[in-house]
Design a protein around this motif. Sequence first.
Motif: not given
Length: 198
Positions: A90, A92-93, A95-97, A99-100, A120
């Motif tokens: 979770y 990782a998902i 953190a990716t969200y 950032v993007t 965010q």
Amino acid sequence: MDYSNISYGKHVSLLNIISIVVFHADKVLIYHYLGAVPLAIYSIAFSLPAQLKVVSKMLTTLIFPKLSSSSLETIRATIYDKTLRIFLAYAAIIATYIVTAPLIFRWIFPQYLDAAPVSQALALGYLFHPTVLFSQTMFAQKRQKELYILKLFTNGSRILLLLLLLPPYGVWGAVYAFILGNALSSAASIILFRRLRI
């Protein structure tokens, strides 16, 4: 016919109905205190992180049969390790969200760029979702008393947090209430799980 299962099913259904009502209370209260525009920003900000609920539902569907057929001792031996692994996935998902998210909003919701930082922050609330293993264990093991305590505490704290935080902080008050509510729910589920007796 097992009437105990029917009775238990009715109690679970009641708890789920209450949870659904409370889950949507934030939108009602935002509209009441802040109006339509902040509600639109919050709803759009919530729309993308909320897709993680699909992951949670898939997870609970997969683990429920295993939790139902396992003893509490067996579950206790592995649940913390499994929760940690799910948490890392979770994280990782999310953190990716985070950032993007600004790029996603420029592409999908260019007229609502103000909602990106709210989105965010809301994503952080889902860091606590891996503790669903603890609450699902209570469901699977038919621990009705603990479920009532968990749901009443969780739903009550969510409403209280919204009432306390919305007026002074606006939309961000709803964000804080969501994150804190999830944190309190996770803590309560872990505490209640640890107190379960065989």
